[in-house]
Design an enzyme around this catalytic site. Structure first.
Site, PDB file in Angstrom:
ATOM      1  N   ASP A  27       0.990  -1.295   0.019  1.00  0.00           N
ATOM      2  CA  ASP A  27       0.001   0.044   0.020  1.00  0.00           C
ATOM      3  C   ASP A  27       0.828   1.402   0.028  1.00  0.00           C
ATOM      4  O   ASP A  27       1.929   1.456   0.729  1.00  0.00           O
ATOM      5  CB  ASP A  27      -0.728  -0.125   1.437  1.00  0.00           C
ATOM      6  CG  ASP A  27      -2.037   0.989   1.202  1.00  0.00           C
ATOM      7  OD1 ASP A  27      -2.902   0.840   0.411  1.00  0.00           O
ATOM      8  OD2 ASP A  27      -2.019   1.754   2.140  1.00  0.00           O
ATOM      9  N   GLU A  53       2.049   0.148  -4.736  1.00  0.00           N
ATOM     10  CA  GLU A  53       1.002   1.069  -5.228  1.00  0.00           C
ATOM     11  C   GLU A  53       1.748   2.374  -5.305  1.00  0.00           C
ATOM     12  O   GLU A  53       2.127   2.844  -4.106  1.00  0.00           O
ATOM     13  CB  GLU A  53       0.009   1.047  -4.287  1.00  0.00           C
ATOM     14  CG  GLU A  53      -1.261   2.317  -4.721  1.00  0.00           C
ATOM     15  CD  GLU A  53      -2.349   2.495  -3.653  1.00  0.00           C
ATOM     16  OE1 GLU A  53      -3.485   2.615  -4.112  1.00  0.00           O
ATOM     17  OE2 GLU A  53      -1.815   2.398  -2.570  1.00  0.00           O
TER      18      GLU A  53
HETATM   19  C1  BGC Z   1      -5.826   1.938  -0.231  1.00  0.00           C
HETATM   20  C2  BGC Z   1      -7.086   2.412   0.165  1.00  0.00           C
HETATM   21  C3  BGC Z   1      -6.608   3.015   1.543  1.00  0.00           C
HETATM   22  C4  BGC Z   1      -5.628   3.808   1.543  1.00  0.00           C
HETATM   23  C5  BGC Z   1      -4.894   4.032   3.076  1.00  0.00           C
HETATM   24  C6  BGC Z   1      -4.826   3.104  -0.383  1.00  0.00           C
HETATM   25  O1  BGC Z   1      -4.290   3.253  -1.487  1.00  0.00           O
HETATM   26  O2  BGC Z   1      -5.812   1.111  -1.683  1.00  0.00           O
HETATM   27  O3  BGC Z   1      -8.040   1.813   0.330  1.00  0.00           O
HETATM   28  O4  BGC Z   1      -7.627   3.738   2.070  1.00  0.00           O
HETATM   29  O5  BGC Z   1      -4.460   3.306   0.738  1.00  0.00           O
HETATM   30  O6  BGC Z   1      -4.290   2.810   3.374  1.00  0.00           O
END
Ligand code: BGC
Ligand code: MG
Length: 553
Positions: A214, A282
């Protein structure tokens, strides 16, 4: 390396080190996949029950959104214990059953590590906030107020308001990029990095094959806490936050994207390598996402792949935009590898977001299976589910509650899967009430109904995935320049002597087209691929692909 890592190394050496390259990854949002215990919330045992269905789609891996212990303020993206399972999802034994069943079915398991922040209920934070000199005092990002009492700088939270929350206990502000109950870990503190690497080791020893990581570009913040510069209106876009969110008014030079991220990613990769594990990081940034992906996936000691936001934005990409994105990716990340997605648990489902006809939905997934990069498909996408309409009273997502009604949040893509039309909750749960209601519109699109209908979208997804799996050039190959001509985007993928030509008509009108020079044999008729005439002339119908393989000689 310890003994267990050595043993694991020996057992993985014979496997494909490159399994992640070109993989098709199925994203499971566990709260909404399958409820096995009748509490209205999906769980790990539910995943075990439905794994044969996932295997039948032909995917290589699953990514399971977070199931760790959590107060669920951000539905699991706020972790209070990284090494345990939230009771609503089951137990560690249930998780072992997921891994074992997936592996038996030939599916890799990737889990979602949320390392940038924890929940405010994590023991680390509870200790950190007590005073300024406890053992964990520097584990989070604490700062004094300005003399006038206001926050230390102008950083904003994606979920609304200042990124700083006051703690009356410590009489200091702490940083949060998301909810104020998601305090940001301080990656400048070596003990924090070590603790997080131990989390990765814990799950690797439990048998996971990789991670979806994440928000990896948020890990490190600027130690000097410099203000982010303002972004002029013409440079703003809605790639990672809706247009109405003032987060888009800043260039996040200092709150994220810091160069020190790379050193931590290298350490994490070193922990993963003995296990043959792969990560998809990500990267959320509206200005320089592709450039950051290039940096984070270069060489062999960082991320194998990064999750790109380019096809998650509000407007349907046309042929020219697809060519622009793919070319920009090649320019920014020549050595890199992307993971493309059209839908996920954070954005409006793409048939609704792009207002796609069934024919367009088919063509988009056919094209996705031909793009250079790995691919994530989101649960229910293979059924063509539209965004669910969730009433304000049923809303769960704090992001939607904050920005309603201009932005309705993420509940509309998170409603439960529909398995059977006959059951009250589409076969998802036997509970009287589910955590989000099953969409009435989804009821007639269930897995059960589509399995019985040869013309249904789920079969097209299977065929498109199988088509990719049958051609190594589509899995691992390079491509020549991705080019658009009118409504058609085309390119050739090549690997190890195999050349596959791919063209897609992204419009409601027919188009004519000439194949590149050479001897091409049409393939992919099961995907509606166009017929090739002897002179290489093509007529592409609306939303029709042309797929062809270079013939010998
Ligand atoms: C996740 C979200 C989340 C955020 C904070 C993101 O990019 O995919 O669902 O709310 O990170 O952790
Ligand atoms: Mg349950």
């Amino acid at each position: 390396m310890n003994i267990a890592e050595g043993a694991s190394l020996a057992s993985t050496l014979d496997k494909d080190q490159d399994w992640w390259r070109g993989a098709v990854i199925y994203q499971i949002y566990p709260r909404s996949f399958q409820d096995s215990n009748g509490d209205g919330i999906g769980d790990l045992r539910g995943i075990v029950q439905r794994l044969p269905y996932i295997a039948s789609l032909g995917v290589d891996a699953i990514w399971i959104s977070p199931f760790f212990t959590s107060p669920m303020k951000d539905f699991g993206y706020d972790v209070s214990d990284y090494c345990d399972i939230d009771p609503m999802f089951g137990s560690l034994a249930d998780f072992d059953a997921v891994v074992e069943t997936a592996h038996r079915l030939g599916i890799k398991v990737m889990i979602d590590l949320v390392l940038s922040h924890t929940s405010d209920q994590h023991l680390w934070f509870k200790e950190s906030r007590v005073d300024r000199d406890n053992d964990k005092a520097d584990w989070y990002v604490w700062a004094d107020p300005k003399p006038d009492g206001s926050p230390p700088n102008n950083w904003l939270s994606i979920f609304g308001g200042s990124a700083w929350q006051w703690s009356t206990q410590r009489e200091q502000y702490f940083l949060h990029n998301f909810l104020s109950s998601q305090p940001d870990l301080n990656f400048h503190e070596p003990a924090v990095q070590d603790a997080l690497l131990d989390v990765a080791r814990f799950w690797l020893h439990r048998g996971v094959d990789g991670f979806r990581l994440d928000t990896i570009n948020f890990y490190v913040h600027d130690a000097e806490l410099r203000d982010n510069p303002a972004l002029p209106p013409e440079k703003r876009n809605d790639t990672i936050a809706p247009r109405v969110n003032p987060y888009n008014h800043q260039d996040h030079l200092y709150s994220k994207n810091r160069p020190e991220n790379l050193a931590f990613l290298r350490k994490l990769r070193a922990v993963m390598d003995p296990f043959n594990a792969a990560a998809v990081g990500e990267v959320g940034d509206s200005l320089r996402g592709l450039q950051i992906i290039g940096e984070y996936t270069a060489g062999n000691d960082l991320m194998q792949m990064c999750y790109a936001f380019e096809f998650l934005s509000g407007t349907q990409p046309d042929a020219a935009q697809i060519a622009t994105v793919m070319t920009a990716f090649d320019d920014a990340a020549a050595e890199g590898w992307a993971c493309w997605a059209f839908s996920n648990h954070d954005v409006k489902r793409h048939p609704t977001r792009w207002n796609l006809s069934p024919a367009a939905q088919r063509l988009f997934v056919t094209m996705m299976m031909c793009l250079r990069g790995s691919v994530c498909i989101y649960q229910g996408e293979e059924l063509g589910l539209p965004e669910a309409d969730v009433a304000f009273d049923d809303l769960q997502d704090p992001y939607g509650i904050e920005f309603w009604p201009e932005f309705k949040g993420r509940d509309g893509c998170r409603t439960p899967m529909v398995w059977e039309p006959s059951n009250a909750h589409g076969g998802f749960s036997t509970a009287p009430r589910t955590w989000l209601p099953v969409s009435h519109e989804h009821m007639h699109m269930s897995v059960g109904q589509q399995e019985d209908d040869p013309g249904a979208l789920v079969h097209h997804y299977r065929r498109a995935i199988a088509f990719r799996a049958a051609h190594v050039a589509l899995i691992k190959g390079d491509h020549d320049a991705v080019t658009s001509k009118g409504d058609i985007v085309y390119f050739t993928r090549s690997h190890d002597g195999e050349d596959i030509f791919c063209a897609f008509n992204l419009s409601d009108s027919p188009s004519e087209f000439a194949l590149p020079k050479g001897n091409w044999e049409p393939i992919g008729s099961e995907l509606g691929g166009a017929h090739v005439s002897a002179d290489g002339h093509l007529h592409l119908g609306p939303w029709q692909p042309c797929l062809a393989k270079r013939a010998a000689g």
